[in-house]
Scaffold this motif. Structure first.
Motif, PDB file in Angstrom:
ATOM      1  N   GLY A   1       0.776  -1.233   0.000  1.00 18.98           N
ATOM      2  CA  GLY A   1       0.000   0.000   0.000  1.00 18.98           C
ATOM      3  C   GLY A   1       0.806   1.280   0.000  1.00 18.98           C
ATOM      4  O   GLY A   1       0.239   2.368   0.058  1.00 18.98           O
ATOM      5  N   ILE A   2       2.144   1.185  -0.096  1.00 20.47           N
ATOM      6  CA  ILE A   2       3.009   2.371  -0.053  1.00 20.47           C
ATOM      7  C   ILE A   2       4.029   2.318  -1.192  1.00 20.47           C
ATOM      8  O   ILE A   2       4.557   1.258  -1.524  1.00 20.47           O
ATOM      9  CB  ILE A   2       3.756   2.464   1.295  1.00 20.47           C
ATOM     10  N   PHE A   3       4.280   3.473  -1.771  1.00 20.10           N
ATOM     11  CA  PHE A   3       5.339   3.606  -2.772  1.00 20.10           C
ATOM     12  C   PHE A   3       6.281   4.715  -2.315  1.00 20.10           C
ATOM     13  O   PHE A   3       5.858   5.836  -2.037  1.00 20.10           O
ATOM     14  CB  PHE A   3       4.761   3.949  -4.143  1.00 20.10           C
ATOM     15  N   LEU A   4       7.563   4.399  -2.214  1.00 16.81           N
ATOM     16  CA  LEU A   4       8.579   5.354  -1.771  1.00 16.81           C
ATOM     17  C   LEU A   4       9.504   5.680  -2.930  1.00 16.81           C
ATOM     18  O   LEU A   4      10.053   4.783  -3.571  1.00 16.81           O
ATOM     19  CB  LEU A   4       9.389   4.770  -0.609  1.00 16.81           C
ATOM     20  N   ASP A   5       9.684   6.964  -3.189  1.00 23.48           N
ATOM     21  CA  ASP A   5      10.546   7.419  -4.282  1.00 23.48           C
ATOM     22  C   ASP A   5      11.565   8.403  -3.708  1.00 23.48           C
ATOM     23  O   ASP A   5      11.203   9.494  -3.270  1.00 23.48           O
ATOM     24  CB  ASP A   5       9.701   8.100  -5.368  1.00 23.48           C
ATOM     25  N   GLU A   6      12.815   8.011  -3.691  1.00 22.40           N
ATOM     26  CA  GLU A   6      13.883   8.842  -3.121  1.00 22.40           C
ATOM     27  C   GLU A   6      14.866   9.258  -4.212  1.00 22.40           C
ATOM     28  O   GLU A   6      15.429   8.416  -4.906  1.00 22.40           O
ATOM     29  CB  GLU A   6      14.628   8.081  -2.022  1.00 22.40           C
TER      30      GLU A   6
ATOM     31  N   ILE B   1       6.441  10.027  -0.697  1.00 18.44           N
ATOM     32  CA  ILE B   1       5.807   8.850  -0.116  1.00 18.44           C
ATOM     33  C   ILE B   1       4.351   8.824  -0.582  1.00 18.44           C
ATOM     34  O   ILE B   1       3.602   9.771  -0.337  1.00 18.44           O
ATOM     35  CB  ILE B   1       5.866   8.883   1.425  1.00 18.44           C
ATOM     36  N   TRP B   2       3.990   7.745  -1.285  1.00 15.29           N
ATOM     37  CA  TRP B   2       2.655   7.622  -1.853  1.00 15.29           C
ATOM     38  C   TRP B   2       1.862   6.563  -1.078  1.00 15.29           C
ATOM     39  O   TRP B   2       2.394   5.495  -0.770  1.00 15.29           O
ATOM     40  CB  TRP B   2       2.729   7.182  -3.318  1.00 15.29           C
ATOM     41  N   ARG B   3       0.609   6.864  -0.807  1.00 13.89           N
ATOM     42  CA  ARG B   3      -0.295   5.905  -0.188  1.00 13.89           C
ATOM     43  C   ARG B   3      -1.622   5.918  -0.959  1.00 13.89           C
ATOM     44  O   ARG B   3      -1.960   6.932  -1.576  1.00 13.89           O
ATOM     45  CB  ARG B   3      -0.565   6.272   1.276  1.00 13.89           C
TER      46      ARG B   3
ATOM     47  N   LEU C   1      17.718  21.201   4.282  1.00 15.60           N
ATOM     48  CA  LEU C   1      16.374  21.677   4.548  1.00 15.60           C
ATOM     49  C   LEU C   1      15.427  21.221   3.443  1.00 15.60           C
ATOM     50  O   LEU C   1      15.703  21.404   2.260  1.00 15.60           O
ATOM     51  CB  LEU C   1      16.354  23.204   4.642  1.00 15.60           C
ATOM     52  N   PHE C   2      14.311  20.609   3.840  1.00 18.77           N
ATOM     53  CA  PHE C   2      13.319  20.150   2.874  1.00 18.77           C
ATOM     54  C   PHE C   2      11.996  20.867   3.152  1.00 18.77           C
ATOM     55  O   PHE C   2      11.657  21.149   4.293  1.00 18.77           O
ATOM     56  CB  PHE C   2      13.097  18.634   3.002  1.00 18.77           C
ATOM     57  N   ARG C   3      11.275  21.138   2.081  1.00 22.51           N
ATOM     58  CA  ARG C   3       9.948  21.717   2.223  1.00 22.51           C
ATOM     59  C   ARG C   3       8.927  20.630   1.922  1.00 22.51           C
ATOM     60  O   ARG C   3       9.025  19.933   0.905  1.00 22.51           O
ATOM     61  CB  ARG C   3       9.765  22.895   1.268  1.00 22.51           C
ATOM     62  N   LYS C   4       7.946  20.493   2.785  1.00 27.41           N
ATOM     63  CA  LYS C   4       6.961  19.426   2.636  1.00 27.41           C
ATOM     64  C   LYS C   4       5.686  19.935   1.984  1.00 27.41           C
ATOM     65  O   LYS C   4       5.187  20.997   2.314  1.00 27.41           O
ATOM     66  CB  LYS C   4       6.623  18.809   4.000  1.00 27.41           C
ATOM     67  N   TYR C   5       5.186  19.130   1.035  1.00 26.40           N
ATOM     68  CA  TYR C   5       3.892  19.388   0.425  1.00 26.40           C
ATOM     69  C   TYR C   5       3.059  18.123   0.505  1.00 26.40           C
ATOM     70  O   TYR C   5       3.593  17.015   0.470  1.00 26.40           O
ATOM     71  CB  TYR C   5       4.036  19.822  -1.035  1.00 26.40           C
ATOM     72  N   ASN C   6       1.772  18.311   0.596  1.00 25.66           N
ATOM     73  CA  ASN C   6       0.853  17.176   0.634  1.00 25.66           C
ATOM     74  C   ASN C   6      -0.140  17.309  -0.511  1.00 25.66           C
ATOM     75  O   ASN C   6      -0.816  18.327  -0.638  1.00 25.66           O
ATOM     76  CB  ASN C   6       0.123  17.123   1.980  1.00 25.66           C
ATOM     77  N   GLU C   7      -0.181  16.311  -1.353  1.00 19.75           N
ATOM     78  CA  GLU C   7      -1.123  16.283  -2.471  1.00 19.75           C
ATOM     79  C   GLU C   7      -2.134  15.171  -2.232  1.00 19.75           C
ATOM     80  O   GLU C   7      -1.759  14.049  -1.866  1.00 19.75           O
ATOM     81  CB  GLU C   7      -0.384  16.016  -3.793  1.00 19.75           C
ATOM     82  N   GLN C   8      -3.409  15.460  -2.443  1.00 16.55           N
ATOM     83  CA  GLN C   8      -4.452  14.460  -2.312  1.00 16.55           C
ATOM     84  C   GLN C   8      -5.354  14.513  -3.538  1.00 16.55           C
ATOM     85  O   GLN C   8      -5.758  15.602  -3.965  1.00 16.55           O
ATOM     86  CB  GLN C   8      -5.291  14.710  -1.051  1.00 16.55           C
ATOM     87  N   HIS C   9      -5.627  13.379  -4.107  1.00 17.72           N
ATOM     88  CA  HIS C   9      -6.532  13.350  -5.255  1.00 17.72           C
ATOM     89  C   HIS C   9      -7.144  11.966  -5.398  1.00 17.72           C
ATOM     90  O   HIS C   9      -6.694  10.998  -4.776  1.00 17.72           O
ATOM     91  CB  HIS C   9      -5.801  13.744  -6.543  1.00 17.72           C
ATOM     92  N   ASN C  10      -8.151  11.898  -6.224  1.00 20.30           N
ATOM     93  CA  ASN C  10      -8.789  10.617  -6.530  1.00 20.30           C
ATOM     94  C   ASN C  10      -8.329  10.135  -7.888  1.00 20.30           C
ATOM     95  O   ASN C  10      -8.106  10.937  -8.802  1.00 20.30           O
ATOM     96  CB  ASN C  10     -10.318  10.764  -6.529  1.00 20.30           C
ATOM     97  N   LYS C  11      -8.182   8.848  -7.991  1.00 15.57           N
ATOM     98  CA  LYS C  11      -7.817   8.228  -9.270  1.00 15.57           C
ATOM     99  C   LYS C  11      -8.993   7.344  -9.684  1.00 15.57           C
ATOM    100  O   LYS C  11      -9.358   6.412  -8.955  1.00 15.57           O
ATOM    101  CB  LYS C  11      -6.536   7.407  -9.126  1.00 15.57           C
ATOM    102  N   PHE C  12      -9.578   7.674 -10.814  1.00 20.88           N
ATOM    103  CA  PHE C  12     -10.776   6.984 -11.276  1.00 20.88           C
ATOM    104  C   PHE C  12     -10.370   5.887 -12.258  1.00 20.88           C
ATOM    105  O   PHE C  12      -9.655   6.144 -13.232  1.00 20.88           O
ATOM    106  CB  PHE C  12     -11.724   7.976 -11.948  1.00 20.88           C
ATOM    107  N   ILE C  13     -10.817   4.673 -11.987  1.00 13.04           N
ATOM    108  CA  ILE C  13     -10.461   3.529 -12.824  1.00 13.04           C
ATOM    109  C   ILE C  13     -11.663   3.152 -13.696  1.00 13.04           C
ATOM    110  O   ILE C  13     -12.753   2.875 -13.189  1.00 13.04           O
ATOM    111  CB  ILE C  13     -10.045   2.320 -11.956  1.00 13.04           C
TER     112      ILE C  13
END
Length: 241
Positions: free
Chosen positions: A152-157, A164-166, A191-203
């Protein structure tokens, strides 16, 4: 999209085989003409089409993406000026004149709100296309979540960012996707700046896509998969009647 994300978008997408993807698109675009690139992002396909003698209009909802696309096109020293970049919604955009090709890449249609929005997208594409013109887009199936998410998680570094995707399945057709994006700041090494993105993915059901687009005045030209671009991705190529 945040400006900072637009600035790292090409880094975010650096593993995409744009050259191969473009070659795949071109295999269905035998004759030069005008291309309407919906959700064009930072213009990776636009400058390639311009180099090959097409004229292009790129449409994206992000002004920051379009700014980077403009800079990228100018940096290529292309001796063709037949392009436009327009900030607009791909569901409602009306072109001045009808075009030969409408393309929409990187499962952009999966981020439309629902089936009704998808139908609006198809209606506008039909409105903007010449008779005999081609509509080319791709969509992913729900297998994408098994393909790229582990537990349920995808990590991209990457050096420039960490993401971090959930995801969560909301219904038979809708998934909720949340992304925490940590972007390294140029002025401060640690120093890192954090952003949070939320969206729906329609299948969408692929058969529903075919029937729906056919009902809008198109005939199916091809349905294709290319494992180089993901096992869960399906390309749809329709010709306007």
């Amino acid at each position: 999209m945040h400006k900072e994300f637009a600035e790292i978008y090409d880094v975010f997408m650096k593993h995409v085989d744009y050259k191969g993807w473009y070659k795949f698109l071109k295999s269905y675009m035998k004759n030069k003409g005008e291309v309407l690139d919906l959700g064009c992002g930072t213009g990776e396909f636009i400058y390639r089409f311009l180099k090959d003698g097409f004229s292009v209009t790129g449409v994206d909802i992000s002004a920051d993406m379009l700014k980077i696309a403009e800079e990228k096109i100018k940096s290529k020293n292309i001796k063709i000026s037949s392009y436009k970049l327009i900030k607009d919604n791909i569901v409602s955009y009306s072109h001045i004149k009808k075009v030969d090709y409408v393309i929409c890449n990187f499962d952009t249609v999966n981020y439309l709100e629902n089936k009704k929005e998808f139908e609006k997208f198809i209606d506008k594409s039909a409105e903007n296309l010449k008779k005999g013109g081609y509509l080319i887009f791709d969509a992913v199936t729900e297998e994408i979540f098994e393909e790229i998410f582990e537990n349920g998680i995808f990590l991209d570094e990457e050096p420039e960012y960490t993401s971090i995707w959930r995801y969560e399945k909301l219904s038979f057709e809708k998934y909720f996707v949340e992304i925490d994006l940590f972007i390294k700041q140029k002025e401060e090494e640690n120093l890192f700046r954090k952003y949070n993105e939320q969206h729906n993915k329609f299948i969408y059901d692929p058969q529903w896509i075919v029937k729906t687009v056919q009902s809008k005045g198109f005939e199916i030209f091809d349905v294709a998969k290319n494992p180089d671009f993901g096992e869960s991705r399906i390309f749809f190529i329709f010709k306007k009647l």
